[in-house]
Enzyme design. Structure first.
Site, PDB file in Angstrom:
ATOM      1  N   SER A 130     -45.450  15.054  -5.203  1.00  0.00           N
ATOM      2  CA  SER A 130     -44.012  14.787  -5.247  1.00  0.00           C
ATOM      3  C   SER A 130     -43.730  13.304  -5.059  1.00  0.00           C
ATOM      4  CB  SER A 130     -43.343  15.582  -4.116  1.00  0.00           C
ATOM      5  OG  SER A 130     -42.029  15.153  -3.918  1.00  0.00           O
ATOM      6  N   THR A 132     -41.725  12.289  -3.195  1.00  0.00           N
ATOM      7  CA  THR A 132     -41.400  12.142  -1.777  1.00  0.00           C
ATOM      8  C   THR A 132     -42.452  11.266  -1.062  1.00  0.00           C
ATOM      9  OG1 THR A 132     -40.703  13.367   0.171  1.00  0.00           O
ATOM     10  CG2 THR A 132     -42.551  14.284  -0.979  1.00  0.00           C
ATOM     11  N   TYR A 155     -43.156  19.014   5.255  1.00  0.00           N
ATOM     12  CA  TYR A 155     -43.388  19.326   3.840  1.00  0.00           C
ATOM     13  C   TYR A 155     -43.956  18.101   3.125  1.00  0.00           C
ATOM     14  CZ  TYR A 155     -42.449  19.641  -1.147  1.00  0.00           C
ATOM     15  OH  TYR A 155     -42.597  19.594  -2.519  1.00  0.00           O
ATOM     16  N   LYS A 159     -47.911  17.115   1.276  1.00  0.00           N
ATOM     17  CA  LYS A 159     -48.243  16.543  -0.036  1.00  0.00           C
ATOM     18  C   LYS A 159     -49.168  15.343   0.142  1.00  0.00           C
ATOM     19  CE  LYS A 159     -46.026  19.511  -2.451  1.00  0.00           C
ATOM     20  NZ  LYS A 159     -46.805  20.573  -3.066  1.00  0.00           N
TER      21      LYS A 159
HETATM   22  P1  NAD Z   1     -41.420  27.768  -6.169  1.00  0.00           P
HETATM   23  O1  NAD Z   1     -41.221  28.151  -4.741  1.00  0.00           O
HETATM   24  O2  NAD Z   1     -40.450  28.250  -7.171  1.00  0.00           O
HETATM   25  O3  NAD Z   1     -42.879  28.201  -6.649  1.00  0.00           O
HETATM   26  C1  NAD Z   1     -43.977  28.304  -5.781  1.00  0.00           C
HETATM   27  C2  NAD Z   1     -44.638  29.644  -6.066  1.00  0.00           C
HETATM   28  O4  NAD Z   1     -45.794  29.761  -5.261  1.00  0.00           O
HETATM   29  C3  NAD Z   1     -43.750  30.839  -5.750  1.00  0.00           C
HETATM   30  O5  NAD Z   1     -43.793  31.733  -6.825  1.00  0.00           O
HETATM   31  C4  NAD Z   1     -44.381  31.462  -4.489  1.00  0.00           C
HETATM   32  O6  NAD Z   1     -44.193  32.846  -4.450  1.00  0.00           O
HETATM   33  C5  NAD Z   1     -45.827  31.053  -4.677  1.00  0.00           C
HETATM   34  N1  NAD Z   1     -46.619  30.902  -3.463  1.00  0.00           N
HETATM   35  C6  NAD Z   1     -46.352  30.171  -2.346  1.00  0.00           C
HETATM   36  N2  NAD Z   1     -47.376  30.248  -1.477  1.00  0.00           N
HETATM   37  C7  NAD Z   1     -48.316  31.051  -2.047  1.00  0.00           C
HETATM   38  C8  NAD Z   1     -49.614  31.473  -1.668  1.00  0.00           C
HETATM   39  N3  NAD Z   1     -50.157  31.125  -0.504  1.00  0.00           N
HETATM   40  N4  NAD Z   1     -50.302  32.267  -2.534  1.00  0.00           N
HETATM   41  C9  NAD Z   1     -49.795  32.620  -3.732  1.00  0.00           C
HETATM   42  N5  NAD Z   1     -48.580  32.239  -4.141  1.00  0.00           N
HETATM   43  C10 NAD Z   1     -47.853  31.451  -3.317  1.00  0.00           C
HETATM   44  O7  NAD Z   1     -41.536  26.176  -6.199  1.00  0.00           O
HETATM   45  P2  NAD Z   1     -41.532  25.175  -7.432  1.00  0.00           P
HETATM   46  O8  NAD Z   1     -40.252  24.429  -7.422  1.00  0.00           O
HETATM   47  O9  NAD Z   1     -41.964  25.866  -8.662  1.00  0.00           O
HETATM   48  O10 NAD Z   1     -42.646  24.160  -6.947  1.00  0.00           O
HETATM   49  C11 NAD Z   1     -43.983  24.272  -7.367  1.00  0.00           C
HETATM   50  C12 NAD Z   1     -44.813  23.188  -6.706  1.00  0.00           C
HETATM   51  O11 NAD Z   1     -44.267  21.912  -7.036  1.00  0.00           O
HETATM   52  C13 NAD Z   1     -44.822  23.239  -5.171  1.00  0.00           C
HETATM   53  O12 NAD Z   1     -46.106  22.849  -4.740  1.00  0.00           O
HETATM   54  C14 NAD Z   1     -43.793  22.214  -4.776  1.00  0.00           C
HETATM   55  O13 NAD Z   1     -44.050  21.682  -3.502  1.00  0.00           O
HETATM   56  C15 NAD Z   1     -44.010  21.171  -5.867  1.00  0.00           C
HETATM   57  N6  NAD Z   1     -42.823  20.309  -6.080  1.00  0.00           N
HETATM   58  C16 NAD Z   1     -41.618  20.892  -6.388  1.00  0.00           C
HETATM   59  C17 NAD Z   1     -40.494  20.082  -6.581  1.00  0.00           C
HETATM   60  C18 NAD Z   1     -39.154  20.706  -6.893  1.00  0.00           C
HETATM   61  O14 NAD Z   1     -38.158  20.004  -6.774  1.00  0.00           O
HETATM   62  N7  NAD Z   1     -39.063  21.960  -7.291  1.00  0.00           N
HETATM   63  C19 NAD Z   1     -40.622  18.687  -6.488  1.00  0.00           C
HETATM   64  C20 NAD Z   1     -41.870  18.134  -6.198  1.00  0.00           C
HETATM   65  C21 NAD Z   1     -42.986  18.966  -6.006  1.00  0.00           C
HETATM   66  C1  UD1 Z   2     -35.053  16.662  -1.959  1.00  0.00           C
HETATM   67  C2  UD1 Z   2     -36.018  16.447  -0.832  1.00  0.00           C
HETATM   68  C3  UD1 Z   2     -37.361  15.983  -1.372  1.00  0.00           C
HETATM   69  C4  UD1 Z   2     -37.882  16.985  -2.378  1.00  0.00           C
HETATM   70  C5  UD1 Z   2     -36.826  17.171  -3.467  1.00  0.00           C
HETATM   71  C6  UD1 Z   2     -37.241  18.184  -4.501  1.00  0.00           C
HETATM   72  C7  UD1 Z   2     -34.673  15.829   1.115  1.00  0.00           C
HETATM   73  C8  UD1 Z   2     -34.279  14.717   2.028  1.00  0.00           C
HETATM   74  N1  UD1 Z   2     -35.466  15.478   0.094  1.00  0.00           N
HETATM   75  O1  UD1 Z   2     -34.906  15.466  -2.614  1.00  0.00           O
HETATM   76  O2  UD1 Z   2     -38.292  15.809  -0.328  1.00  0.00           O
HETATM   77  O3  UD1 Z   2     -39.104  16.523  -2.938  1.00  0.00           O
HETATM   78  O4  UD1 Z   2     -35.601  17.597  -2.873  1.00  0.00           O
HETATM   79  O5  UD1 Z   2     -37.166  19.485  -3.986  1.00  0.00           O
HETATM   80  O6  UD1 Z   2     -34.307  16.970   1.299  1.00  0.00           O
HETATM   81  N2  UD1 Z   2     -26.694  16.088  -3.202  1.00  0.00           N
HETATM   82  C9  UD1 Z   2     -25.332  16.133  -2.986  1.00  0.00           C
HETATM   83  N3  UD1 Z   2     -24.773  17.336  -2.658  1.00  0.00           N
HETATM   84  C10 UD1 Z   2     -25.514  18.485  -2.548  1.00  0.00           C
HETATM   85  C11 UD1 Z   2     -26.906  18.416  -2.775  1.00  0.00           C
HETATM   86  C12 UD1 Z   2     -27.473  17.200  -3.089  1.00  0.00           C
HETATM   87  O7  UD1 Z   2     -24.643  15.125  -3.089  1.00  0.00           O
HETATM   88  O8  UD1 Z   2     -24.955  19.536  -2.227  1.00  0.00           O
HETATM   89  C13 UD1 Z   2     -27.290  14.795  -3.567  1.00  0.00           C
HETATM   90  C14 UD1 Z   2     -28.314  14.305  -2.556  1.00  0.00           C
HETATM   91  O9  UD1 Z   2     -27.706  13.533  -1.572  1.00  0.00           O
HETATM   92  C15 UD1 Z   2     -29.240  13.486  -3.467  1.00  0.00           C
HETATM   93  C16 UD1 Z   2     -29.145  14.164  -4.816  1.00  0.00           C
HETATM   94  O10 UD1 Z   2     -27.976  14.970  -4.772  1.00  0.00           O
HETATM   95  O11 UD1 Z   2     -28.727  12.210  -3.591  1.00  0.00           O
HETATM   96  C17 UD1 Z   2     -30.352  15.030  -5.124  1.00  0.00           C
HETATM   97  O12 UD1 Z   2     -30.560  15.892  -4.016  1.00  0.00           O
HETATM   98  P1  UD1 Z   2     -31.701  17.015  -3.992  1.00  0.00           P
HETATM   99  O13 UD1 Z   2     -31.581  17.856  -5.218  1.00  0.00           O
HETATM  100  O14 UD1 Z   2     -31.661  17.671  -2.678  1.00  0.00           O
HETATM  101  O15 UD1 Z   2     -33.059  16.199  -4.188  1.00  0.00           O
HETATM  102  P2  UD1 Z   2     -33.643  14.951  -3.342  1.00  0.00           P
HETATM  103  O16 UD1 Z   2     -32.694  14.447  -2.366  1.00  0.00           O
HETATM  104  O17 UD1 Z   2     -34.150  13.969  -4.335  1.00  0.00           O
END
Ligand code: NAD
Ligand code: UD1
Length: 344
Positions: A130, A132, A155, A159
């Site tokens: 991420s 992050t 979290y 990562k």
């Molecule tokens: P998600 O929660 O929709 O998908 C994760 C999936 O993994 C789910 O289906 C859950 O049931 C499964 N899971 C969790 N733990 C498990 C385990 N121990 N064994 C088997 N299955 C398991 O999340 P996502 O948004 O699709 O994210 C996928 C990956 O990307 C994650 O590693 C997340 O940290 C990373 N990521 C997501 C975002 C985002 O904004 N969505 C951003 C950066 C990184």
């Molecule tokens: C958040 C997480 C980040 C994670 C990412 C993807 C935090 C501090 N960071 O990031 O670690 O990797 O999600 O899952 O939680 N916003 C509003 N109103 C809302 C919701 C969001 O104004 O109701 C704004 C936030 O302030 C931000 C932007 O929208 O500026 C995006 O927010 P969000 O979708 O939560 O993502 P991140 O902040 O980038």
């Protein structure tokens, strides 16, 4: 290519990004094998994948951190060529309150997979990292060489630790090729509206909150602060369509397959290279979907990064991948997905 497709285990393949990636893998001629324990997914996502593909996908229901279970999957599916590892918990706020749950799940699942790769000679893994890890970067756009900042949450720390586990294992000489993809902000849904994000409870992320507000599930969206140093004062992010993000995983596997070394560790930023503010997102959403959104400006959210967007040239050049979809496309597809949920 019936019977000859390259088999890839997709942990977390029923989840948001995983389900879209399963679709793109299949289209690219791979055989995705989903491993998911449904801690954060619904069975309906498998149905959605199969509707899009017009074909059945293989699913093993269980914990990717459970070594005995994963041994059985590997024994059953001979000739696994790689793993895409999505399975993890991802709620930032929850990780602050329940750190052990996050460290246990997110670290255990990776450690188990790494041991199995070593023991069963599985050569490739793509890991979900991420942006992050960069925190608030000193210069923008961020490149893969930008320094990592101390994690703001357990979290985020998982990562960083997972990246270190991967890199240390490669450095120890184990013959595996690893890619960590640092995602920026994934949004949107498949254009078919068969799969998308299913946030549990009140969404923390912006776009699900926007679509739920437009659908009348939430009364009002609060914009967290308008006194940041950006063109309209609201925070800026790099929002990437989840289908473009999914395709980056296919490119990553192809890249690993083409590399001659048998031991490597690469990191790629996966974003659009464009920054959009919260108000840009709201305005675009209103415009493309012809909807007025109920929102107001509120206080800053603690821990928010002011602005971050990616330099994606490394992925453009090395992975030969680039985004094809716009913010408008993503917000149109997010809304279509929200409407499809209302019908069910
Ligand atoms: P998600 O929660 O929709 O998908 C994760 C999936 O993994 C789910 O289906 C859950 O049931 C499964 N899971 C969790 N733990 C498990 C385990 N121990 N064994 C088997 N299955 C398991 O999340 P996502 O948004 O699709 O994210 C996928 C990956 O990307 C994650 O590693 C997340 O940290 C990373 N990521 C997501 C975002 C985002 O904004 N969505 C951003 C950066 C990184
Ligand atoms: C958040 C997480 C980040 C994670 C990412 C993807 C935090 C501090 N960071 O990031 O670690 O990797 O999600 O899952 O939680 N916003 C509003 N109103 C809302 C919701 C969001 O104004 O109701 C704004 C936030 O302030 C931000 C932007 O929208 O500026 C995006 O927010 P969000 O979708 O939560 O993502 P991140 O902040 O980038």
């Amino acid at each position: 290519m019936p019977g000859t497709a390259t088999k890839v285990i997709v942990t977390g393949g029923a989840g948001y990004i995983g389900s879209h990636t399963v679709v793109e893998l299949f289209h690219a001629g791979y055989e995705p094998i989903i491993v998911d324990n449904f801690v954060n997914a619904e069975k309906s996502s498998i149905k959605g994948i199969e509707t899009i593909l017009g074909a059945k996908v293989k699913l093993y229901e269980g914990d990717s951190g459970n070594k005995e279970f994963m041994e059985r999957v590997i024994a059953q599916e001979r000739g696994i060529s790689g793993i895409i590892h999505f399975a993890a918990y991802k709620a930032v706020g929850e990780s602050v309150n329940q750190p052990l749950k996050y460290y246990r799940n997110n670290l255990d699942s990776l450690l188990t997979l790494m041991e199995l790769m070593k023991e069963h000679h599985i050569p490739h893994i793509v890991f979900s990292s991420s942006c992050t890890v960069y925190g608030q970067p000193d210069t923008l756009p961020v490149t893969e060489k930008s320094p990592k900042k101390p994690a703001e949450s357990p979290y985020g720390n998982t990562k960083q630790i997972c990246e270190e586990i991967l890199e240390d294992t490669v450095n120890s000489g184990v013959p595996i090729k690893v890619i960590a993809l640092r995602y920026f902000n994934p949004i949107g849904a498949h254009p078919s509206a068969e799969i998308g994000e299913l946030p549990l409870g009140v969404p923390n992320n912006l776009v699900p909150f926007v679509t739920q507000t437009a659908a009348g599930i939430r009364e009002k969206l609060t914009v967290f602060g308008d006194d940041y140093d950006t063109h309209d004062g609201t925070c800026l992010r790099d929002y990437i369509h989840v289908v473009d993000l999914a395709k980056a995983h296919v490119s990553a596997l192809q890249y690993l397959g083409s590399k001659s070394e048998e031991n490597s560790y690469d990191v790629f930023n996966i974003g659009t290279g464009q920054g959009s503010t919260v108000l840009d997102v709201i305005n675009t959403f209103e415009e493309v979907n012809n909807i007025k959104l109920n929102y107001s400006i509120g206080a800053r959210r603690a821990g928010d990064v002011e602005k971050v967007y990616a330099d994606v040239s490394h992925a453009n050049v090395e992975l030969r991948w680039k985004t094809e979809l716009s913010l408008a496309d993503a917000l149109k597809d997010a809304w279509k997905w929200q409407l499809s949920l209302k019908k069910n």
